[in-house]
Write an enzyme that holds these catalytic residues in place. Structure first.
Site, mmCIF file in Angstrom:
data_model
loop_
_atom_site.group_PDB
_atom_site.id
_atom_site.type_symbol
_atom_site.label_atom_id
_atom_site.label_comp_id
_atom_site.label_asym_id
_atom_site.label_seq_id
_atom_site.Cartn_x
_atom_site.Cartn_y
_atom_site.Cartn_z
ATOM 1 N N ASP A 38 -9.106 0.216 6.445
ATOM 2 C CA ASP A 38 -8.206 -0.054 7.521
ATOM 3 C C ASP A 38 -8.751 0.445 8.824
ATOM 4 O O ASP A 38 -8.768 -0.389 9.943
ATOM 5 C CB ASP A 38 -6.735 0.668 7.162
ATOM 6 N N HIS A 50 -9.604 4.820 -2.131
ATOM 7 C CA HIS A 50 -8.726 4.755 -0.777
ATOM 8 C C HIS A 50 -9.742 5.545 0.362
ATOM 9 O O HIS A 50 -10.623 5.987 0.002
ATOM 10 C CB HIS A 50 -7.583 5.558 -0.997
ATOM 11 N N GLY A 51 -9.175 5.297 1.517
ATOM 12 C CA GLY A 51 -9.877 5.931 2.621
ATOM 13 C C GLY A 51 -11.335 5.662 2.650
ATOM 14 O O GLY A 51 -12.351 6.598 2.909
ATOM 15 N N ASP A 66 0.796 -1.073 -0.206
ATOM 16 C CA ASP A 66 -0.015 0.095 0.165
ATOM 17 C C ASP A 66 0.834 1.197 -0.172
ATOM 18 O O ASP A 66 2.035 1.343 0.794
ATOM 19 C CB ASP A 66 -1.050 0.124 1.458
ATOM 20 N N HIS A 67 0.355 2.092 -0.894
ATOM 21 C CA HIS A 67 1.261 3.676 -1.049
ATOM 22 C C HIS A 67 2.833 3.342 -0.938
ATOM 23 O O HIS A 67 3.635 3.915 -0.193
ATOM 24 C CB HIS A 67 0.753 4.349 0.257
HETATM 25 P P1 13P Z 1 -9.322 4.042 5.780
HETATM 26 O O1 13P Z 1 -8.448 4.895 6.808
HETATM 27 O O2 13P Z 1 -10.506 4.864 5.535
HETATM 28 O O3 13P Z 1 -9.501 2.772 6.422
HETATM 29 O O4 13P Z 1 -8.464 3.624 4.463
HETATM 30 C C1 13P Z 1 -7.473 2.993 4.524
HETATM 31 C C2 13P Z 1 -6.774 3.263 3.181
HETATM 32 O O5 13P Z 1 -7.014 3.780 2.282
HETATM 33 C C3 13P Z 1 -5.494 2.487 2.997
HETATM 34 O O6 13P Z 1 -4.552 2.938 1.927
#
Ligand code: 13P
Length: 341
Positions: free
Chosen positions: A277, A232-233, A83-84
């Site tokens: 996450d 994401h998010g 991730d990232h």
């Molecule tokens: P959240 O914090 O909304 O769970 O997003 C996680 C995420 O985008 C990891 O890359």
């Protein structure tokens, strides 16, 4: 089935019209929770680790835990995703450690906080694709920066996230540019910016189209009908998880996440990977707080890690069912696509 590339999972998801949650992990219990949920729901899964997670858990532990997951659940297709990734070398080291998919997040410079320009993004992402594809590893790119359309601020995840105030142009992926970007880089999946941010504090009210630009996804999908889009998010930050933490002595300010129905709308318009996450972190923390509050005499880590793992498993099952990946593990396996490893 061994670990599989992201592309394989997402091609199947696109063909059958579902989305796949990508859950972040840092330790064994989280991997166990995801695998138990996948087993229970017959779901293919994406397990992802940020740079911070790799540092915390150490690559060797993580690699062996993931291989253990594949060994214990041979009927579940699993993608192991970086991730990232902040640089070509981060992505390369992930590949060397058995990851079957990497994200090159060239929306930010290598420092993980300065918004990068388009040419830099194309350059680093294309380079990762050049190195990853011959090894059978998939690549996710990102265009646009994650952050709130209200405040202009991004939230850091493990130290990775834009600093300073971002303009609306930076916070919303441009559909035309997205088309050029995918053509120039040949990424397998594209993360788009639509007003979401990492962490619990995404929105100060239930989000509407002003702060959560789902229509952007529709516009991008119209231009790129064959590209797998990534949100994401995308934790939903359920009220009940906030309440449990606060009931047992925590201090979570009232907040709102991305409603599951909005994600389902996204899935109808090309979203195939959904990053989650925070919801799992909230669930685990609430469960641990509850044990500590109700049983202050307990001190065996299993007494609180087991409820924490169960709480995460429940969130994973909910998302797997809601995103439609439940019921697809065996179909994907039987579709006869090759596996790596
Ligand atoms: P959240 O914090 O909304 O769970 O997003 C996680 C995420 O985008 C990891 O890359």
């Amino acid at each position: 089935m061994a670990l599989v590339p992201l592309r394989l999972l997402l091609d199947h998801a696109a063909e059958h019209g579902y989305g796949v949650a990508a859950f972040n992990v840092n330790n064994m219990e989280q991997i166990q929770a995801i695998m138990e949920a996948a087993d229970e729901t017959n779901s293919p899964v994406i397990i992802q680790a940020s740079r911070g997670a790799r540092k915390y858990s150490q690559d060797a532990y993580l690699r062996h835990l993931m291989l253990a997951a594949a060994e214990l659940y041979p009927h579940i297709p699993v993608t192991m995703h970086q991730d990232h990734g902040n640089s070509v070398s981060t992505c390369l080291s992930a590949i060397e450690n058995g990851f079957t998919s990497v994200m090159m997040d060239g929306s930010l410079e290598e420092d993980g906080k300065t918004p990068a320009d388009y040419d830099y993004n194309v350059h680093v992402t294309r380079e990762v694709v050049r190195l990853a594809h011959p090894r059978g590893v998939s690549v996710e790119g990102e265009l646009g920066c994650l952050g709130s359309l209200v405040t202009g601020h991004g939230e850091k995840e493990d130290g990775h996230g834009a600093e300073g105030v971002l303009s609306r142009d930076q916070l919303l992926t441009d559909p035309e540019e997205a088309e050029q970007f995918v053509r120039a880089t040949n990424v397998d999946a594209l993360a788009v910016a639509i007003g979401t941010s990492h962490g619990a504090y995404k929105f100060d009210r239930r989000p509407d189209g002003e702060v959560l630009a789902m229509h952007r996804i529709e516009q991008i999908h119209r231009r790129l009908p064959n590209t797998h889009l990534v949100m994401h998010g995308s934790s939903s930050v359920p009220q009940e998880l906030q309440d449990i933490i606060n009931q047992y002595g925590g201090k979570i300010k009232q907040t709102w996440g991305v409603p599951v129905e909005e994600i389902q709308r996204g899935i109808q318009h090309g979203v195939r990977k959904i990053n989650v996450d925070t919801d799992n972190r909230l669930a685990m923390t609430g469960a641990i707080r509850e044990v500590f509050a109700k049983h202050p005499e307990k001190f065996d880590p299993r007494d609180y890690l087991k409820p924490a793992r169960d709480a995460m498993r429940k969130v994973c099952i909910d998302r797997m069912v809601a995103f439609g990946q439940a019921g697809h593990a065996d179909k994907l396996r039987l579709s006869g696509t090759a596996s790596r490893g």
